[in-house]
Scaffold this active site. Structure first.
Site, PDB file in Angstrom:
ATOM      1  N   LYS A 230      15.161  34.679 -14.496  1.00  0.00           N
ATOM      2  CA  LYS A 230      15.771  33.499 -13.877  1.00  0.00           C
ATOM      3  C   LYS A 230      15.264  33.287 -12.454  1.00  0.00           C
ATOM      4  O   LYS A 230      14.842  34.214 -11.779  1.00  0.00           O
ATOM      5  CB  LYS A 230      17.301  33.612 -13.920  1.00  0.00           C
ATOM      6  CG  LYS A 230      17.822  33.500 -15.358  1.00  0.00           C
ATOM      7  CD  LYS A 230      19.312  33.352 -15.459  1.00  0.00           C
ATOM      8  CE  LYS A 230      19.698  33.074 -16.914  1.00  0.00           C
ATOM      9  NZ  LYS A 230      21.158  32.979 -17.106  1.00  0.00           N
ATOM     10  N   ARG A 270      20.962  40.552 -22.093  1.00  0.00           N
ATOM     11  CA  ARG A 270      20.193  39.524 -22.803  1.00  0.00           C
ATOM     12  C   ARG A 270      18.850  39.354 -22.084  1.00  0.00           C
ATOM     13  O   ARG A 270      18.809  38.899 -20.937  1.00  0.00           O
ATOM     14  CB  ARG A 270      20.974  38.214 -22.819  1.00  0.00           C
ATOM     15  CG  ARG A 270      20.315  37.081 -23.593  1.00  0.00           C
ATOM     16  CD  ARG A 270      21.209  35.837 -23.563  1.00  0.00           C
ATOM     17  NE  ARG A 270      20.642  34.749 -24.339  1.00  0.00           N
ATOM     18  CZ  ARG A 270      19.785  33.856 -23.895  1.00  0.00           C
ATOM     19  NH1 ARG A 270      19.372  33.922 -22.619  1.00  0.00           N
ATOM     20  NH2 ARG A 270      19.317  32.893 -24.677  1.00  0.00           N
TER      21      ARG A 270
END
Length: 290
Positions: A230, A270
């Site tokens: 991210k 994840r």
């Protein structure tokens, strides 16, 4: 096989995979591998849109040590363009049942739409990963309960508020989501919480959400952390005095954030890079058990 070509899976098979995954929580870090079947996801959009590519990727992630495979057919990256349920389902129909059949591990569906979740459950998906924590689609909690699937309840906000106490906001959000789950009849032992890193938060609030996961432990529910690749992490290492040729900044930053998350109480992670995380957590878990 249905008229769409999707493969229906026996409910017992789904329940066995679901329960096998849940039984492993707390025995060591569990890795959730990501398979995005979208044209526009921020990291791997367009790579796994065909059935052959998606199945091959799911198998590869399972072989690398993923305990669960998360399949998404709508990008939720910042600035994403929402797609109708019909488009999301059309992306899944040629491949979701094949993914479920191709791996021994549980498969989860990353969706906030009840109709897509219902379709996915009929293909044998064992978990529904809802980025709106049962609060966007009023039918979602009922679909989770009726399907027998487990559920990941993720914290989200419609708008960023820099003045918000993000940990307190997460608790209020989860209180509401858990109330909806209980009202629908979702067994509490099938619920996983996710602080929603990168969703409706400032950079500082994202960091506070990871550090503040300790405050969520009082729910006595597993915590999933999703920080893989991210932009938050990219920004943190942007000025590191090491060339990109020597390290892969996104991977190093992701592993570091996940290890910090594990120390704060997360047990499921994840990620895109499964093998690297399996190796890192072998060391982490060995130290924790020493």
């Amino acid at each position: 096989m249905s008229e769409t070509g999707a493969v229906a899976v026996e409910p017992d098979s789904m329940a066995q995979k679901r329960d096998a995954f849940l039984a492993r929580i707390g025995l060591g870090a569990l890795i959730m591998g990501i398979v995005n079947v979208t044209p526009d996801s921020f990291s791997d959009g367009g790579k796994f849109e065909t059935a052959a590519a998606a199945v091959a990727q799911a198998r590869r992630l399972a072989q690398e040590g993923a305990a669960i495979i998360d399949v998404g057919a709508e990008s939720t990256r910042p600035g994403h363009e929402p797609v109708p349920a019909e488009v999301e389902r059309a992306r899944l129909e040629p491949l979701l049942g094949a993914i479920v059949a191709s791996v021994a591990e549980s498969v989860s569906i990353d969706t906030s739409k009840a109709s897509v979740a219902r379709f996915a459950a009929r293909q044998g998906v064992a978990f529904i990963n809802d980025v709106w924590g049962l609060q966007r689609d009023p039918a979602m909690a009922d679909v989770v309960a009726e399907s027998g699937a487990g559920v990941v309840i993720m914290h989200n906000r419609a708008e960023i508020d820099p003045e918000c106490d993000i940990v307190d906001d997460m608790r209020r959000f989860f209180d509401k989501s858990l109330m909806l789950a209980e009202k629908a009849g979702v067994p509490r032992q099938r619920i996983i919480l996710d602080p929603g890193i990168g969703f409706g938060k400032t950079r500082q609030q994202n960091l506070q959400a990871i550090h503040g996961m300790r405050a969520l432990l009082s729910y006595e529910l597993p915590i999933l952390l999703g920080v893989s690749r991210k932009s938050l992490l990219r920004s943190l290492v942007a000025d590191a005095p090491v060339s990109v040729a020597q390290v892969e900044p996104r991977l190093v930053a992701t592993i570091a954030a996940n290890l910090a998350g594990a120390a704060a109480g997360a047990s499921i992670f994840r990620v895109h890079d499964v093998a690297d995380h399996v190796a890192a957590f072998k060391v982490f878990d060995a130290i924790e058990r020493a």
